[in-house]
Scaffold this motif. Structure first.
Motif, mmCIF file in Angstrom:
data_model
loop_
_atom_site.group_PDB
_atom_site.id
_atom_site.type_symbol
_atom_site.label_atom_id
_atom_site.label_comp_id
_atom_site.label_asym_id
_atom_site.label_seq_id
_atom_site.Cartn_x
_atom_site.Cartn_y
_atom_site.Cartn_z
ATOM 1 N N LEU A 1 0.814 -1.222 0.000
ATOM 2 C CA LEU A 1 0.000 0.000 0.000
ATOM 3 C C LEU A 1 0.844 1.266 0.000
ATOM 4 N N THR A 2 2.140 1.129 0.102
ATOM 5 C CA THR A 2 2.972 2.338 0.156
ATOM 6 C C THR A 2 3.469 2.741 -1.226
ATOM 7 N N ARG A 3 2.985 2.087 -2.254
ATOM 8 C CA ARG A 3 3.420 2.482 -3.589
ATOM 9 C C ARG A 3 2.742 3.787 -4.007
ATOM 10 N N ASP A 4 2.967 4.212 -5.235
ATOM 11 C CA ASP A 4 2.604 5.577 -5.615
ATOM 12 C C ASP A 4 1.096 5.750 -5.850
ATOM 13 N N ARG A 5 0.559 4.964 -6.751
ATOM 14 C CA ARG A 5 -0.875 5.101 -7.069
ATOM 15 C C ARG A 5 -1.606 3.937 -6.417
ATOM 16 N N VAL A 6 -2.375 4.247 -5.415
ATOM 17 C CA VAL A 6 -2.977 3.190 -4.600
ATOM 18 C C VAL A 6 -4.459 3.489 -4.392
ATOM 19 N N LEU A 7 -5.290 2.489 -4.630
ATOM 20 C CA LEU A 7 -6.731 2.621 -4.400
ATOM 21 C C LEU A 7 -7.173 1.613 -3.346
ATOM 22 N N ILE A 8 -7.937 2.077 -2.394
ATOM 23 C CA ILE A 8 -8.554 1.191 -1.411
ATOM 24 C C ILE A 8 -10.047 1.194 -1.701
ATOM 25 N N LEU A 9 -10.593 0.016 -1.996
ATOM 26 C CA LEU A 9 -11.998 -0.095 -2.390
ATOM 27 C C LEU A 9 -12.720 -1.050 -1.445
ATOM 28 N N THR A 10 -13.915 -0.667 -1.023
ATOM 29 C CA THR A 10 -14.729 -1.599 -0.242
ATOM 30 C C THR A 10 -16.001 -1.927 -1.012
ATOM 31 N N ALA A 11 -16.579 -3.075 -0.641
ATOM 32 C CA ALA A 11 -17.870 -3.445 -1.207
ATOM 33 C C ALA A 11 -18.715 -4.024 -0.081
ATOM 34 N N ARG A 12 -19.773 -4.742 -0.433
ATOM 35 C CA ARG A 12 -20.742 -5.135 0.585
ATOM 36 C C ARG A 12 -20.144 -5.984 1.704
ATOM 37 N N GLY A 13 -19.108 -6.747 1.382
ATOM 38 C CA GLY A 13 -18.509 -7.596 2.407
ATOM 39 C C GLY A 13 -18.032 -6.803 3.608
ATOM 40 N N ALA A 14 -17.552 -5.604 3.368
ATOM 41 C CA ALA A 14 -17.114 -4.758 4.478
ATOM 42 C C ALA A 14 -18.266 -3.945 5.044
ATOM 43 N N GLU A 15 -19.290 -3.726 4.217
ATOM 44 C CA GLU A 15 -20.288 -2.707 4.567
ATOM 45 C C GLU A 15 -21.559 -3.250 5.205
ATOM 46 N N GLN A 16 -21.932 -4.489 4.832
ATOM 47 C CA GLN A 16 -23.215 -5.004 5.323
ATOM 48 C C GLN A 16 -23.050 -5.615 6.708
ATOM 49 N N HIS A 17 -22.755 -4.746 7.655
ATOM 50 C CA HIS A 17 -22.547 -5.157 9.037
ATOM 51 C C HIS A 17 -23.177 -4.126 9.964
ATOM 52 N N ALA A 18 -23.452 -4.558 11.177
ATOM 53 C CA ALA A 18 -23.941 -3.618 12.182
ATOM 54 C C ALA A 18 -22.861 -2.597 12.524
ATOM 55 N N ALA A 19 -21.611 -2.887 12.169
ATOM 56 C CA ALA A 19 -20.539 -1.900 12.308
ATOM 57 C C ALA A 19 -20.018 -1.511 10.925
#
Lengths: 501, 720
Positions: B306-324
Motif C-alpha cells: 500500500l505504500t506504492r505511488d498510485r494506490v486505491l482502497i476499495l470496499t464493497a458489501r462484504g465490508a459494509e453489510q454489518h452492524a458496524a
C-alpha cells in the motif's frame, strides 16, 4: 456499603485504563475515578519494544488521550499514588491527602520488575543497570544505549529477548544470560529454544544458557572527577557497571546491563488492607476479592485460580467482563480464565507460541506434528489432543499463526489435513487449472458459463482464434480472464490435429 | 444513432482492455443503452427482431465486454409471465384478477385517502429501489413528500450502499462511490479490494484489474472466501467474518510503526489524526491476528504494497453489510488518509456500488432523511430550496422517516404504515430476517406493487401495476464511477404496460397533489437538475445532450460550462473546512457471535448468474441453467464432521429461521464459515436466516454475518 459512591479504579496501566474506557463505552453516568501513579497518559506497554527499537517515539504509544477524561466525565487523578484503603468506611486515601469514597473499588495496580538479589544490587542499582518495565525505563535504556557498547541482558524470557533485539538493532554487542537450559523455557520446548539461539546469533546476539549471574562488577563513576548525585533509586547509583560475573567464574564486560528477570504483582495496598493475597489478589469469576465483595482486582495484580496472568490479552478480557458486570450491561458475564498466546515483538524474529508445547510425540494421548529447519531458522510444532490444538510453536515463519490462534482460542476441531496447520496453502489436492487436463464439462469462461466442450465444438466448426471463440460462444467477453485458457485449449486442439495429420 | 457514432466521442478511455470483442456493425435498429443490472452499467446495443444485445466498445466501464446476465438481458423483455394488465384483489383473501388501469388507480387513490384520513399521512409508506432511474427515484421521493405527504419512504439501497455512504459523508463531506474514472484502475500500482467479488458480481470490472496486473500492478483482496476474485489476487487476506474493522486498524497500526504515514498530507489536508493514532495503538499486529485470523506477515506484506505511488482502497458489501459497517468503512478510509491517498490523482478510497442506479438512487430523495441533490431533509435551507422547485410551502414537507428495515418491520403495526406502495424492489426475498418481513407485509391493510413480473412480494399485493422495464423506457443512471449515463428506449413497452412516471402522474392527479407530474423523463430530469442545484450531488450542469456528447458526465457538475468532476477532492474535500476527517473507530465484532448452539458463521452474497432477489434472472433460462438452485458452500472438513456430503440437502438454521439448500463442498472457504447466495425465495431463502441488527449510523442490516448450525436435511424437515 457506600452505594452512592461510584467506581474507583486504582491503577491506570494496561488493565486499569482499559477498564475505564470499557466502563464509559457502556455507561456514561456511573461516577468513575481513576488513580494513576504515573502523571502521563496511560500507554501501551506492548509497544515499549517499538520504542526501544526506535520504531515509535515515547509520546506515540498512548492509549487514552488526556482530553478524553474530561470529555467523558472521568475524574482522573494522574500522578497520584494511593496509600491506603479503609475497607470499613469504603474510602481510599491518596498521597495528596484526598479521601475518596467508593462503591466499588477496582485494584489494577499491576506489577513491578523483579530485581534479583545479585551482590552489588543492594543499595540501589549501579549506573548502567536498568530494568525494562515502564516507559521511563525504556527512555533510560535508549539514553544509555546511545553511549554503551556492550550490553548484557539478564533473563532470556520474552521481555529479555525483546530488549536484546532492540539493543542489537541499536548497534550494541549483546549477550543474553539465562538461567534455564533454553530460552523462553516457559513458552518453548528445547528444540525451538535451540533454533531461537541460532536466529539470535545471526542478529548479533549471543546467548549464555544455564548461566547464573553471581555479581555485578562496578567502578566508581566519576564525571569530571565528581561523583554524580543519584536522583532515582535504580540505575543511578554512585558506581557504574563494568560487567557481570557468572557462576562458572567467567566475567562478561558490559557498560549496560538490563535486568529482565520477571515481575512481581504489586499487592502491597491489598495486603495492608487485609485482602486475601496469594501470589496475586485472589479473585473469583466475577473478579471480586474473595475477602471483600466491594473490591475487585484485574490484571497482573490479580490471581484467578492458580494463575497470575502476565499478558495483556487476559487483562483486557478481565476488563471487559468487569465492565459488563459493574454497568449491568451483562450481569451473566464471568471470567473463567484465559488462553495465553505469546508473540515475540522483535524485528526479524517471528515467533508465536501457545499452550502446552513441551509434549513429545511419545506422550500418551497426544499427537505431535513438527518441522524443523534450523539452518533457515524455522521451527514449527503443533500438539493435538482429542482433535483439538493444545499447544503450538511457530518460529521463523508464522503465516499459519492466525489460523492456529483461532483454533486454540475456540478449542475448535482441527482440519483433517494437519500439514495445513504448519504451512499455508498446502491444502487438499487442487483442481487442475490446466485447460488441457480439464474434462469437457469443466467451465472455462465463468462469466458466460462456457464449458471446454463448447469451445472444442466451436473449434471443430472452424474457430481458430480467441476472438472466433468469443463470437461463437461469448467465452472471454466477460471479465476476460479466461482468454489465456481459451488460447491454451485452441493451441492444444491445433497440436492434436497436426499430430493426427 | 449507431454505436460507431459515439465511438469517437471525447473521453473514450477504453485503452488496452483485454479481450475486447469487436461487436462489428450494429443492426440499423440497435439503440445504444446500458445493461439493466449492476452498477457497472455496461454499455450495450439493443435492437433487432427478435431483440438482441451486443456489447458497446465505447463505454469505458465494460469496453466491449459483457457477462452472461448482460448477454441474455433481452430475454427479460419477453419472459412468459410478463405482466401486461393491472391485477387487483376484490377483497382480503380474494385472488388477484385482471382489472383496468382506471379501476386499479382509483382503488389505490381511494385506499390511500381512506387510510390517511383515519390514521394520518404516515399511514401510507413508499419503498423504492436502487435500480430505478434518477428520474423515477426523484419523482418517487417527491410523490411521497408532496402527493402522499408521508415521511415513510426508504428504499432497498439501504441494504446496499448506506454504510459506505455514511462513512464517505463523515470523512469527505460527499458520498461519491469511486473517486476516479474506472480507467484509472488499470494504472494503479496497488488496489486493496475489501469484501468484493467482482469476478462474479460485475465480471467486466475484472478487465480493469487484469489490465492493472499486466501493467505491473498488485491486487490485494480481503474476503473470508477464496473467491474467483481472490484467486486473481497477489495477496489474499482471509479474515473471520465481522472482523474487517480490526484488520483495517491493524494495517494502520503497522503503517504507523513502519513509518509509512504521510505526515505532510495528514497535517495539510486532514483533521483528527491524533485521536485515531491513540485508538490505533491498541491494534498491535498479534492482537489483530488473533481477532481476524489474518497472519501478521500477510498484514505486513499488505501494508508494504500500500505504500506504492498510485494506490486505491476499495470496499464493497462484504465490508459494509454489518452492524458496524459504517465504522468498518471509516477504518479503511482512515488507513487511506494516513497513507495520503484521497484527493491524490489516481489514488484514493472508493466504494463499489452494487445496484444499477445505486449511486444516483441514493442522491435524489428516496432515502428517509434526504431531499434531491443529497440534501438533508431536516435542513431548513434544503427544504426551502426543494419546496420552491416543487412549488409548495416548505412547511408541508414531512421530516425524516424510518430506514428501510425499520420501515418494513413497522408495517401493519399500531404505529407503522398500513399501506405500502412498492417500486423496483422485492423485500420478501431481499430483506434480512425475511420471514418476519413477510409477516409484516401480510399484515398490511393495503399493498401496491409496480413490477413487470409477479415477484414474490407482488404475489402478496392488493393491486399490482404492470410497469415498463429497462429497454422500454428512457432516463439517466449514475454508475459506480459517479458518471451520469443515458438509458435509452430501444423497444416500446407491450400494450397495457405503463411507465413508473405515468403511474405516479396518474396517482398524483387522483390525489390532487401540487407540483408538476410529467411523464416525460427529459422534463423530469430538467426539474431534477433544478432541485439538485447547489446540493452536494449537483446535477444542474448536466443535460441529456452533454451526456450523449461526452460519454457521460461526472457529478458534481454545477453549471453547463462546468466539465463535471471525474476526480473529486484534488483541491479540497467537501467538508466545511476543506479537510478530510479522521474518525476513531473500534472493533466490535459480529452482532451475533457463534456459540455452542449455532457454531458456524454464515455469510451471504451473490453468484454470477443471478442478480439481487432473482426476480429477473430466475426467469431467464440460460441463467437458471448456469445456476439452478440455492446452495450452501462449506469446507469439506466441516461437512465431514457434520455428516454432510456433496449435493446433499442441508438444513441451515439460525435464531430467525431455517432454509434447506444443497451442499457444495469447497476448500476455498474458512472452516468456521459457510456461504449462501441470497437470490432465491421459498425454502432456500438465505435471508430467512440473516440478522437484522442495524448499524447505528447507516441503519444497514448485518447481512454478512450471523450464527447458524447445519445438519443433513432428513425427511420431515418441513415439520420443524
Amino acid at each position: 456499603m457506600n452505594r452512592s459512591a461510584g467506581i474507583v479504579v486504582v491503577g491506570n496501566g494496561m488493565a486499569g485504563s482499559r477498564l475505564v474506557t470499557e466502563l464509559r463505552d457502556r455507561d456514561r453516568q456511573v461516577p468513575v475515578t481513576v488513580f494513576g501513579a504515573e502523571a502521563r497518559q496511560p500507554y501501551n506497554r506492548v509497544l515499549l519494544s517499538n520504542v526501544l527499537a526506535g520504531a515509535a517515539r515515547p509520546d506515540q504509544i498512548g492509549l487514552v488521550d488526556p482530553a478524553w477524561y474530561a470529555a467523558h466525565d472521568v475524574d482522573a487523578r494522574l500522578g497520584v499514588q494511593v496509600d491506603r484503603i479503609d475497607r470499613a468506611e469504603q474510602v481510599v486515601y491518596a498521597a495528596d491527602g484526598a479521601a475518596t469514597p467508593y462503591g466499588t473499588l477496582v485494584l489494577a495496580t499491576g506489577s513491578t520488575a523483579f530485581v534479583p538479589p545479585i551482590p552489588g544490587t543492594g543499595d540501589g542499582l549501579p549506573r548502567g543497570v536498568l530494568v525494562f518495565r515502564t516507559l521511563d525505563d525504556c527512555r533510560d535504556i535508549v539514553a544509555a544505549a546511545g553511549t554503551a557498547r556492550n550490553a548484557v541482558v539478564v533473563g532470556g524470557g520474552l521481555l529479555g529477548i525483546e530488549a536484546a533485539r532492540g539493543l542489537a538493532g541499536r548497534g550494541l554487542s549483546v549477550t543474553v544470560v539465562h538461567l534455564a537450559g533454553h530460552l523462553m523455557e516457559r513458552q518453548l520446548d528445547p528444540g525451538a529454544g535451540k533454533v531461537l539461539v541460532r536466529t539470535l546469533s545471526r542478529l548479533g546476539i549471543r546467548a549464555r544458557l544455564e548461566a547464573h549471574v553471581t555479581a555485578l562488577r562496578t567502578a566508581d563513576d566519576e564525571v569530571g572527577g565528581v561523583p554524580v548525585p543519584s536522583p532515582a533509586a535504580e540505575g543511578a547509583g554512585a558506581t557504574r557497571v563494568t560487567g557481570v560475573e557468572l557462576a562458572d567464574g567467567e566475567a562478561l564486560a558490559a557498560d549496560l546491563v538490563i535486568l529482565a528477570c520477571g515481575v512481581r504483582p504489586e499487592v502491597g495496598l491489598a495486603r495492608a488492607a487485609g485482602l486475601a493475597v496469594d501470589r496475586g489478589i485472589v479473585v473469583d469469576e466475577t473478579l471480586r476479592s474473595v475477602t471483600d465483595p466491594a473490591i475487585r482486582a484485574i490484571g497482573e495484580c490479580s490471581q484467578y485460580g492458580d494463575t497470575v496472568y502476565g499478558l495483556v490479552a487476559p487483562a483486557w478480557e478481565q476488563a471487559r467482563v468487569l465492565a459488563d458486570l459493574l454497568t449491568g450491561a451483562d450481569e451473566a458475564a464471568r471470567y473463567t480464565g484465559s488462553r495465553q498466546i505469546t508473540r515475540l515483538k522483535a524485528a526479524s524474529v517471528e515467533l508465536a507460541a501457545m499452550g502446552e508445547t513441551h509434549h513429545g510425540d511419545d506422550d500418551p494421548g497426544v499427537e505431535v506434528v513438527q518441522f524443523a529447519d534450523a539452518t533457515r531458522g524455522t521451527y514449527k510444532k503443533v500438539v493435538i489432543r482429542d482433535d483439538r490444538l493444545i499447544g503450538a510453536i511457530l518460529l521463523g515463519e508464522t503465516s499459519t499463526a492466525g489460523t492456529l490462534t483461532q483454533l486454540y482460542d475456540r478449542a475448535a476441531p482441527l482440519p483433517a489435513d494437519r500439514l495445513s496447520l504448519l504451512f499455508p496453502g498446502v491444502g487438499g489436492p487442487s483442481v487442475s487449472d490446466s485447460p488441457v487436463l480439464m474434462p469437457d464439462a469443466a467451465t472455462v469462461c465463468h462469466c458466460n458459463n462456457v464449458s471446454k466442450g463448447r469451445i472444442r465444438d466451436c473449434w471443430e466448426q472452424g474457430a481458430r482464434s480467441a476472438d472466433d471463440v468469443a463470437q461463437g460462444t461469448r467465452a472471454g467477453t466477460g471479465c476476460g480472464s479466461c482468454r489465456d485458457a481459451v488460447e491454451g485449449i485452441l493451441g492444444w486442439l491445433d497440436e492434436q490435429e497436426s499430430a493426427r495429420a | 444513432m449507431t454505436a460507431s457514432d459515439i465511438g469517437d466521442a471525447p473521453g473514450d478511455l477504453t485503452g488496452t482492455v483485454t479481450g475486447t470483442l469487436d461487436p462489428g456493425p450494429d443492426p440499423p435498429s440497435a439503440t445504444p443503452t446500458h445493461c439493466p443490472y449492476c452498477a457497472l452499467q455496461c454499455g450495450m446495443n439493443v435492437g433487432g427482431r427478435p431483440v438482441t444485445v451486443t456489447p458497446r466498445s465505447d463505454v469505458p466501464a465494460n469496453a466491449g465486454g459483457l457477462c452472461q446476465k448482460g448477454w441474455t438481458a433481452a430475454e427479460m423483455l419477453t419472459v412468459p409471465d410478463r405482466l401486461t394488465t393491472p391485477l387487483m384483489r376484490a377483497h382480503l383473501g380474494a385472488p388477484l384478477e385482471p382489472c383496468s388501469w382506471d379501476e386499479a388507480l382509483d382503488r389505490i387513490a381511494a385506499e390511500v385517502g381512506r387510510l390517511q384520513e383515519m390514521y394520518g399521512p404516515d399511514a401510507v409508506g413508499v419503498f423504492g429501489g436502487g435500480g430505478l432511474t434518477n428520474e423515477k427515484a426523484y419523482q418517487l421521493g417527491k410523490f411521497a413528500r408532496i402527493a402522499l405527504r408521508t415521511s415513510q419512504i426508504d428504499y432497498n439501497g439501504r441494504f446496499c450502499m448506506s454504510s459506505a455512504a455514511a462513512a464517505l459523508n463523515r470523512a469527505f463531506g460527499m458520498d461519491r462511490g469511486l473517486p476516479v474514472p474506472i480507467t484509472d484502475l488499470a494504472q494503479a500500482d496497488t488496489i486493496l479490494l475489501v469484501g468484493g467479488n467482482v469476478a462474479e458480481t460485475m465480471p467486466p470490472f475484472m478487465r480493469h484489474l487484469i489490465d492493472q496486473k499486466a501493467a505491473g500492478g498488485s491486487l490485494i483482496v480481503v474476503d473470508p472466501r477464496r473467491t474467483s476474485t481472490a484467486r486473481q489476487a497477489d495477496l489474499h487476506l482471509q479474515p473471520t467474518p465481522g472482523t474487517d474493522l480490526a484488520l483495517a486498524n491493524g494495517l494502520l497500526h503497522l503503517a504507523l510503526v513502519e513509518g509509512y504515514v504521510d505526515e505532510g498530507y495528514v497535517a495539510e489536508r486532514t483533521s483528527g489524526f491524533d485521536t485515531v493514532h491513540t485508538v490505533i495503538n491498541a491494534y498491535w499486529p498479534d492482537r489483530v491476528e488473533r481477532i481476524t485470523g489474518v497472519p501478521v506477515p500477510h498484514m505486513r506484506e499488505a501494508v508494504r504494497m500500500l505504500t506504492r505511488d498510485r494506490v486505491l482502497i476499495l470496499t464493497a458489501r462484504g465490508a459494509e453489510q454489518h452492524a458496524a459497517g459504517t465504522d468498518t468503512v471509516t477504518a479503511f478510509i482512515n488507513l487511506a488518509l494516513a497513507l495520503g491517498l484521497p484527493g491524490r490523482e489516481g489514488s484514493g478510497y472508493g466504494c463499489l456500488t452494487g445496484q444499477g442506479n445505486g449511486q444516483g438512487g441514493r442522491e435524489h430523495g428516496q432515502k428517509a432523511d434526504q431531499l434531491p441533490g443529497y440534501r438533508k431533509i431536516d435542513d431548513p435551507a434544503a427544504r426551502a430550496h426543494v419546496a420552491a422547485v416543487w412549488g409548495v410551502d416548505p412547511q408541508i414537507l414531512p421530516g425524516p422517516g424510518r430506514s428501510a428495515y425499520e420501515l418494513l418491520a413497522a408495517l401493519g403495526t399500531d404505529t407503522g404504515p398500513r399501506a405500502l406502495l412498492l417500486f423496483g424492489s422485492n423485500p420478501v426475498v431481499s430483506a434480512p430476517r425475511a420471514r418476519s418481513v413477510e409477516e409484516r407485509i401480510n399484515a398490511l391493510d393495503f399493498l401496491v406493487v409496480a413490477d413487470f413480473v409477479l415477484s414474490e412480494t407482488a404475489t402478496r399485493a392488493d393491486v399490482v401495476l404492470p410497469s415498463a422495464q429497462w429497454a422500454e423506457e428512457s432516463g439517466t443512471m449514475t454508475n459506480l464511477e459517479g458518471r451520469v449515463l443515458r438509458r435509452r428506449q430501444a423497444v416500446p413497452p407491450p400494450d397495457g404496460v405503463r411507465t413508473d412516471l405515468e403511474i405516479l402522474s396518474e396517482l398524483a392527479g387522483r390525489l390532487s397533489a401540487p407540483g408538476r407530474w410529467s411523464t416525460d423523463p427529459a422534463e423530469v430530469f430538467e426539474e431534477l437538475r433544478a432541485a439538485s442545484a447547489g446540493g452536494v450531488a449537483d446535477y444542474s450542469g448536466i443535460t441529456y445532450e452533454r451526456i450523449e456528447a461526452e460519454g457521460g458526465v461526472f457529478w458534481p457538475c454545477p453549471a453547463e460550462d462546468h466539465p463535471g468532476t471525474p476526480r473529486p477532492f484534488l483541491d479540497r474535500f467537501a467538508t466545511p473546512d476543506g479537510r478530510a476527517r479522521f474518525t476513531p473507530v473500534e472493533h466490535r465484532g459480529a452482532a451475533e457471535e457463534v456459540d455452542a448452539d449455532y457454531p458456524v458463521y454464515l455469510t451471504t452474497g451473490r453468484v454470477l448468474a443471478h442478480y439481487q432477489s432473482g426476480a429477473q434472472t430466475r426467469r431467464i433460462d440460460p441463467l437458471v441453467a448456469a445456476s439452478p438452485d440455492p446452495f450452501v458452500e462449506l469446507h469439506p472438513d466441516l461437512a465431514d464432521r457434520l455428516g454432510i456430503t456433496e449435493g446433499m440437502d442441508v438444513l441451515v438454521t439460525s435464531r430467525r429461521g431455517a432454509a434447506v439448500v444443497r451442499a457444495r463442498l469447497t476448500d476455498t472457504i474458512r472452516h468456521d464459515t459457510v456461504f449462501m447466495p441470497f437470490h432465491w425465495a421459498g425454502s432456500g431463502r438465505a435471508n430467512s436466516l440473516t440478522n437484522p441488527a442495524l448499524d447505528p449510523v447507516s441503519r444497514m442490516p448485518e447481512f454478512k454475518v450471523c450464527a447458524v448450525r447445519l445438519e443433513p436435511a432428513l425427511d420431515g424437515v418441513s415439520e420443524r
